[in-house]
Design a protein around this motif. Structure first.
Motif, mmCIF file in Angstrom:
data_model
loop_
_atom_site.group_PDB
_atom_site.id
_atom_site.type_symbol
_atom_site.label_atom_id
_atom_site.label_comp_id
_atom_site.label_asym_id
_atom_site.label_seq_id
_atom_site.Cartn_x
_atom_site.Cartn_y
_atom_site.Cartn_z
ATOM 1 N N PRO A 8 0.795 -1.231 0.000
ATOM 2 C CA PRO A 8 0.000 0.000 0.000
ATOM 3 C C PRO A 8 0.824 1.276 0.000
ATOM 4 O O PRO A 8 0.316 2.339 -0.337
ATOM 5 N N THR A 9 2.099 1.212 0.386
ATOM 6 C CA THR A 9 2.986 2.375 0.346
ATOM 7 C C THR A 9 4.295 1.950 -0.291
ATOM 8 O O THR A 9 4.559 0.759 -0.485
ATOM 9 N N GLU A 79 -0.405 6.349 6.895
ATOM 10 C CA GLU A 79 -0.284 6.130 5.448
ATOM 11 C C GLU A 79 -1.116 4.937 4.997
ATOM 12 O O GLU A 79 -1.749 4.973 3.938
ATOM 13 N N ARG A 80 -1.118 3.894 5.805
ATOM 14 C CA ARG A 80 -1.874 2.699 5.427
ATOM 15 C C ARG A 80 -3.368 2.880 5.674
ATOM 16 O O ARG A 80 -4.192 2.389 4.896
ATOM 17 N N ARG A 83 -4.883 4.559 2.720
ATOM 18 C CA ARG A 83 -5.214 3.677 1.612
ATOM 19 C C ARG A 83 -6.541 2.966 1.868
ATOM 20 O O ARG A 83 -7.301 2.684 0.936
ATOM 21 N N GLU A 86 -9.250 5.162 0.766
ATOM 22 C CA GLU A 86 -9.412 5.119 -0.682
ATOM 23 C C GLU A 86 -10.276 3.927 -1.095
ATOM 24 O O GLU A 86 -11.106 4.032 -2.010
ATOM 25 N N TRP A 140 -3.178 -6.336 0.734
ATOM 26 C CA TRP A 140 -3.225 -5.330 -0.318
ATOM 27 C C TRP A 140 -3.169 -5.899 -1.733
ATOM 28 O O TRP A 140 -3.856 -5.388 -2.631
ATOM 29 N N ALA A 147 -7.678 -0.878 -7.064
ATOM 30 C CA ALA A 147 -7.443 0.446 -6.482
ATOM 31 C C ALA A 147 -6.691 1.343 -7.456
ATOM 32 O O ALA A 147 -6.979 2.540 -7.564
ATOM 33 N N GLU A 148 -5.728 0.780 -8.179
ATOM 34 C CA GLU A 148 -4.966 1.564 -9.147
ATOM 35 C C GLU A 148 -5.848 1.992 -10.311
ATOM 36 O O GLU A 148 -5.781 3.136 -10.775
ATOM 37 N N ARG A 151 -8.104 4.767 -9.084
ATOM 38 C CA ARG A 151 -7.388 6.033 -8.959
ATOM 39 C C ARG A 151 -7.230 6.703 -10.328
ATOM 40 O O ARG A 151 -7.404 7.916 -10.468
#
Length: 209
Positions: A8-9, A79-80, A83, A86, A140, A147-148, A151
């Motif tokens: 995820p990061t 940060e996680r 996600r 999102e 993930w 998710a990509e 986005r």
């Protein structure tokens, strides 16, 4: 050897690194074998190829996070969790069409995160969210491609402002991306195409008389 998988990061959690060689730290939390097994089962229900979760790895990860300055450790967690937000937005977006299998996996992920008494109780300072972010990290790959794509779809929708319902917006997005791929392929073909065959100097195609 485990192949690299999406995270995820850009900075993966050091969950598997030096697992055999690193010394086992003093336990940072009380974890029962049954609770660890249940957590591991959920991880592999979401992503069957995930790393196995065991007490040693969990304690080492907890020691790694606890040794960080508070602000840095908080950033690792936040940060996680971002996600995760999102993914929530993707699921709630009426213009996006997650299939039923993806919706079911997301529902299981969200249900665990929303439970304050998971493997590690959320009330525990800092480490209380460690199991949540670890679940996001290990599961993930099951969500990464969707998710990509989502986005990229959101970026297209924001820039192009297309008209239509969700299905029409997705179709327009796909067409635009396919057009971009076709143009790229055409440029590659033009770059590689030789308008005249190559000849050695001694085999010139032209004769001087």
């Amino acid at each position: 050897m485990r192949t690299p998988h999406p995270t995820p990061t850009s900075q993966p959690l050091p969950f598997e690194s030096d697992h055999a060689a690193a010394p086992t730290p003093e336990p940072a939390m009380a974890l029962t074998p049954a609770a660890i097994a249940a957590f591991d089962a959920l991880v592999h229900e979401l992503h069957p190829d995930a790393a196995r979760v065991d007490a040693t790895r969990l304690q080492r990860l907890a020691a790694w996070l606890s040794a960080m300055p508070t602000e840095q450790a908080r950033a690792v967690v936040d940060e996680r969790l971002q996600r995760l937000q999102e993914l929530r937005g993707m699921l709630a977006d009426p213009d996006w069409d997650c299939d039923e299998a993806m919706r079911a996996r997301l529902a299981k992920l969200f249900a665990y995160i929303e439970n304050d008494d998971g493997l590690i109780p959320d009330r525990m300072p800092l480490l209380g969210l460690l199991d949540d972010v670890l679940l996001i990290e290990l599961a993930w790959p099951a969500f990464a491609e969707e998710a990509e794509d989502y986005r990229d779809f959101c970026a297209y929708r924001e820039v192009s402002h297309p008209d239509g319902n969700g299905a029409e917006l997705r179709a327009a997005w796909v067409r635009e991306r396919l057009d971009e791929i076709a143009l790229l392929q055409q440029r590659v073909r033009i770059h590689d195409y030789h308008y005249a065959p190559a000849f050695h100097a001694a085999e010139s195609p032209f004769r001087v008389t």
